[in-house]
Design a protein around this motif. Structure first.
Motif, short mmCIF file in Angstrom:
data_model
loop_
_atom_site.label_atom_id
_atom_site.label_comp_id
_atom_site.label_asym_id
_atom_site.label_seq_id
_atom_site.Cartn_x
_atom_site.Cartn_y
_atom_site.Cartn_z
N TYR A 5 -18.43 15.24 -20.40
CA TYR A 5 -17.75 14.76 -19.19
C TYR A 5 -17.48 15.92 -18.23
O TYR A 5 -17.73 15.81 -17.03
CB TYR A 5 -16.45 14.07 -19.58
CG TYR A 5 -15.61 13.66 -18.39
CD1 TYR A 5 -16.07 12.71 -17.48
CD2 TYR A 5 -14.36 14.22 -18.16
CE1 TYR A 5 -15.31 12.35 -16.38
CE2 TYR A 5 -13.59 13.86 -17.07
CZ TYR A 5 -14.07 12.91 -16.18
OH TYR A 5 -13.32 12.55 -15.09
N SER A 41 -7.18 15.86 -12.82
CA SER A 41 -8.03 14.66 -12.88
C SER A 41 -8.47 14.47 -14.32
O SER A 41 -9.10 15.35 -14.91
CB SER A 41 -9.25 14.82 -11.97
OG SER A 41 -10.11 13.70 -12.09
N GLY A 65 -10.44 11.93 -17.14
CA GLY A 65 -11.37 10.81 -17.31
C GLY A 65 -12.17 11.00 -18.58
O GLY A 65 -11.79 11.75 -19.47
N CYS A 121 -16.71 6.38 -18.40
CA CYS A 121 -15.80 5.68 -17.48
C CYS A 121 -16.50 5.39 -16.15
O CYS A 121 -16.84 6.31 -15.40
CB CYS A 121 -14.56 6.53 -17.27
SG CYS A 121 -13.50 6.02 -15.93
N CYS A 126 -14.57 6.55 -13.06
CA CYS A 126 -14.61 8.01 -12.99
C CYS A 126 -15.87 8.47 -12.27
O CYS A 126 -15.83 9.40 -11.45
CB CYS A 126 -14.56 8.61 -14.39
SG CYS A 126 -13.07 8.23 -15.34
N LYS A 173 -9.80 19.68 -14.42
CA LYS A 173 -10.51 18.51 -14.94
C LYS A 173 -10.34 18.46 -16.45
O LYS A 173 -10.55 19.45 -17.16
CB LYS A 173 -11.99 18.59 -14.58
CG LYS A 173 -12.86 17.49 -15.15
CD LYS A 173 -12.45 16.11 -14.67
CE LYS A 173 -12.83 15.83 -13.24
NZ LYS A 173 -12.56 14.41 -12.88
N TRP A 206 -8.04 5.07 -15.83
CA TRP A 206 -8.87 6.24 -15.58
C TRP A 206 -9.90 5.94 -14.51
O TRP A 206 -10.42 4.82 -14.46
CB TRP A 206 -9.55 6.68 -16.89
CG TRP A 206 -8.55 7.04 -17.92
CD1 TRP A 206 -7.94 8.25 -18.10
CD2 TRP A 206 -8.00 6.18 -18.93
NE1 TRP A 206 -7.04 8.20 -19.15
CE2 TRP A 206 -7.07 6.93 -19.67
CE3 TRP A 206 -8.22 4.83 -19.27
CZ2 TRP A 206 -6.35 6.38 -20.73
CZ3 TRP A 206 -7.51 4.28 -20.32
CH2 TRP A 206 -6.58 5.06 -21.04
N PRO A 207 -10.18 6.91 -13.65
CA PRO A 207 -9.66 8.28 -13.65
C PRO A 207 -8.17 8.32 -13.35
O PRO A 207 -7.68 7.55 -12.53
CB PRO A 207 -10.46 8.96 -12.54
CG PRO A 207 -10.80 7.84 -11.59
CD PRO A 207 -11.03 6.65 -12.46
N THR A 238 -5.12 10.54 -11.82
CA THR A 238 -4.94 11.60 -10.84
C THR A 238 -3.47 11.97 -10.78
O THR A 238 -2.62 11.12 -10.49
CB THR A 238 -5.41 11.13 -9.45
OG1 THR A 238 -6.75 10.62 -9.54
CG2 THR A 238 -5.38 12.26 -8.45
N TYR A 288 -7.56 5.75 -9.58
CA TYR A 288 -8.70 5.90 -8.67
C TYR A 288 -8.23 5.82 -7.22
O TYR A 288 -7.43 4.95 -6.86
CB TYR A 288 -9.73 4.81 -8.95
CG TYR A 288 -10.71 4.60 -7.81
CD1 TYR A 288 -11.76 5.49 -7.60
CD2 TYR A 288 -10.57 3.53 -6.94
CE1 TYR A 288 -12.65 5.32 -6.56
CE2 TYR A 288 -11.45 3.33 -5.89
CZ TYR A 288 -12.49 4.23 -5.70
OH TYR A 288 -13.36 4.04 -4.67
#
Length: 673
Positions: free
Chosen positions: A11, A43, A45, A49, A52, A77, A103-104, A106, A121
């Motif tokens: 990821y 962030s 994720g 996803c 994401c 990240k 997810w994502p 933030t 998101y």
């Protein structure tokens, strides 16, 4: 400067070429934020996803958005599968601040890791506005922002401690039998009698709840428990959430009738569900249960095996930039592969229509009934599967997660024995070997590896519990005592590193990285909670070794069960399943006989098939030098030169039996049901 190129997380590597100056989660990133006097944008994720990917394409690959981030933030990240502790802490914050999560994720926070604004998101324009708004607030309202963040962090820590105390205060108020019976009644109120499952769309596979319901029915005969389990298993396996060509379950259904899935496939879902469907077959003789268990395990063995012998974390929902493209069909596509007559037959069998059930007239394959012509259906299904192989496959997140491999080892080993599939046992043994040789460092467990190389993140509670359980199951299926020895080492390490001093557990080790609070979530999520998984592993180990200390630790860990089950039984399925094993003993079955004697194999397989779910197995030939020392086997031998099975509870065994018929009769007696 983007610092993700050396990551072991697929990821994070997906973001290694972003114009964002990404940092991985590390102290250096927060030091940099303090040096530059900037807030942190976190962030979180994972590789499979869908949203994401959308936010990555819209914002993180966009030079203008990246420029804003690089100027006004330090961007971090995180792969939630690699760092579930970080994910848990900041998901708690996100849910507390917004009332929802996902997810994502933030999160905007101070350089001291204290969050002050959370969300999930954000479309690109909104995200750009948010960056500028946070930057302005950081400049012009610093004291207020920092004060808000400090207050939030303090409140989150205090609430986490209060929740743990509240759950533990109810210990002993209700015994396990009362709790399990009440939970069945409560689940009936949420059960969807028309379409199976619980609650409304989106519907996630209630794997741990199904396991509990099947165990409860086995022990008590409760018809409601079986009705809910059978109805849900049937609906999920016949709908679009199950891959009708290649096997394996998608993450969840977007609708209440299990028609259209979110197409990502997770290892943990399939490991848990394979065991559920195997137990459905064991409890009811359901052919659907047997078929789906075998297909799901075969899918794991063939599609998720990594080069190092482990099992990959997930498959993406997307291919060629479109969600579900690999899996959906149209009538014309069926005809192109099969010809007009078979194409029409396949359309009827799989529910493919011109109108479609998905986007742009495409249909997700379903199997709502068994076709009358089974041979024709099998031929058509195989032809479509072969044709699908020519499509662009979804991406694979090939990191190996210890806990999820532990779940898969349990499922694969049991299915291998029950279904007579040695290739599945080979897959389970290879995954266990990788965990033992790559993930296990002394008595400490590393959470992830990739390409045969361990990552930097130490395991959390669920890793120790699920791997210990998997090793214990593998020992019982193979007769190799070394796996049980390793399970014991892991459990000892977990009791030392994760125990809270009052019988419960934290999710992170005492010497782990300090976060704004130490997570200790005893409720299930998509996987069994670490607490309930540990209770199950401790109980199984106690049953195999006779250790009163481990049994007492399992009981103490279940102390939170009454409170969670009373409030939300759907989040207590794993604990309720362990409680059912507790109430059943659990049954302990020792099979003693020569490895190359077919009678031993038959007796061993009968022991698994006829035993209550949650029972433990031990296999040996009476010689510790060749099989390892498993306490349940000590002092047990063959009878009159014939393989023998000993059915026990609390290491008190009934007279040995030597035939499958006798063993089934003993296990069917009221003491074991």
């Amino acid at each position: 400067m983007n610092r993700l190129k050396d990551s072991t997380s697929p990821y994070l590597l997906q973001h290694a070429d972003n114009p964002v100056d990404w940092w991985p989660w590390c102290e250096a990133a927060f030091t940099e934020a303090a040096r530059r006097d900037l807030p942190v944008m976190l962030s979180v994720g994972y590789a499979a996803c869908h949203w994401c990917h959308v936010m990555a394409h819209e914002s993180f690959e966009d030079p203008a958005t990246a420029a804003l981030l690089n100027e006004h933030m330090v961007a971090i990240k995180v792969d939630r599968e690699e760092r579930p502790d970080v994910d848990s802490v900041y998901m708690t914050a996100t849910q507390a601040m917004t009332g929802q999560g996902g997810w994502p994720m933030t999160v905007f926070m101070t350089p001291d890791k204290e969050p002050f604004f959370c969300g999930t998101y954000f479309p690109r324009d909104r995200f750009q506005q948010l960056i500028l708004g946070v930057a302005q607030a950081w400049r012009d309202q610093r004291d207020g922002v920092v004060g808000q963040a400090r207050h939030a962090a303090t409140a989150l820590a205090e609430n986490a401690a209060a929740v743990t105390r509240a759950l533990r205060d109810t210990e002993g108020e209700a015994r396990f039998g009362e709790v399990t019976a009440a939970s069945v009644s409560a689940l009936e109120h949420d059960y969807d009698a028309a379409d199976g499952g619980f609650g409304r769309a989106p519907k996630f596979p209630p794997s741990m709840v199904l396991e509990f319901l099947l165990r409860h029915h086995w022990r008590t005969g409760a018809p409601a428990a079986l009705r809910m389990a059978e109805g849900t298993c049937e609906a999920m396996a016949r709908g679009g959430m199950y891959d009708q060509l290649g096997g394996g379950f998608a993450r969840y259904s977007t609708d209440s009738a299990w028609v259209v899935p979110h197409f990502e496939k997770m290892l943990y879902d399939n490991a848990l569900l394979a065991r559920v469907y195997l137990n459905l077959w064991r409890v009811t003789g359901s052919e659907l249960g047997r078929r789906v268990a075998l297909e799901t395990c075969t899918w794991m063995a063939h599609e998720m095996r990594t080069a190092g012998g482990g099992l990959a974390a997930s498959l993406d929902a997307d291919s060629e930039g479109e969600e579900g493209r690999y899996y959906v069909w149209r009538p014309a596509g069926l005809t192109a592969v099969l010809g007009p007559e078979d194409g029409e037959f396949a359309a009827r069998a799989f529910g493919v229509t011109e109108a479609g059930t998905f986007e742009r007239g495409a249909s997700v394959l379903q199997r709502r009934a068994e076709p009358a012509d089974a041979d024709r259906f099998a031929r058509v299904r195989q032809a479509l599967l072969a044709a699908r192989e020519d499509r662009v496959r979804p991406g694979q997140d090939d990191k190996v997660v210890a806990a999820w491999n532990g779940l898969a080892i349990s499922a694969l080993a049991e299915c291998a024995l029950a279904l007579g599939q040695p290739d599945l046992l080979a897959t389970a043994r290879a995954a266990a070997t990788l965990l033992a040789e790559v993930h296990l460092k002394g008595d400490r467990l590393i959470r992830t590896s990739r390409g045969g190389h361990a990552g930097d993140t130490e395991g959390v509670l669920e890793d120790y519990a699920c791997v210990a359980e998997g090793f214990g199951v593998l020992s019982g299926v193979t007769g190799e005592g070394r796996w049980l020895t390793l399970a014991g080492r892991l459990l000892e390490a977990a009791l030392d590193a994760f125990g809270d001093g009052a019988g419960g557990f934290f999710d992170t080790a005492a010497d782990g990285e300090p976060l704004i609070f130490r997570p200790a979530d005893a409720a299930d999520n998509a996987t069994p909670s670490g607490t309930f998984a540990m209770a199950g592993a401790l109980l199984s180990y106690a049953a195999l070794t006779g250790s009163a200390r481990h049994r007492e630790a399992a009981e103490a860990a279940l102390g939170v069960l009454p409170a969670i089950a009373a409030r939300y039984p759907r989040a207590a399925g794993a604990g309720l399943a362990v409680a059912e094993a507790w109430l059943a003993g659990p049954a302990e079955i020792a099979v003693v006989g020569c490895e190359d004697d077919e009678r031993t194999t038959v007796l061993h397989r009968t022991a698994l098939l006829a035993a209550p779910p949650g029972a433990v197995l031990a296999l040996g030939d009476g010689d510790p030098k060749t099989r390892g020392t498993v306490p349940l086997l000590i002092g047990r031998g063959q009878v009159g030169g014939a393989p023998a099975a000993y059915v026990c509870r609390g290491f008190t065994c009934q007279a040995p039996v030597t035939t499958p018929e006798e063993l089934r009769a003993v296990l069917a007696a009221p003491a074991w049901t």
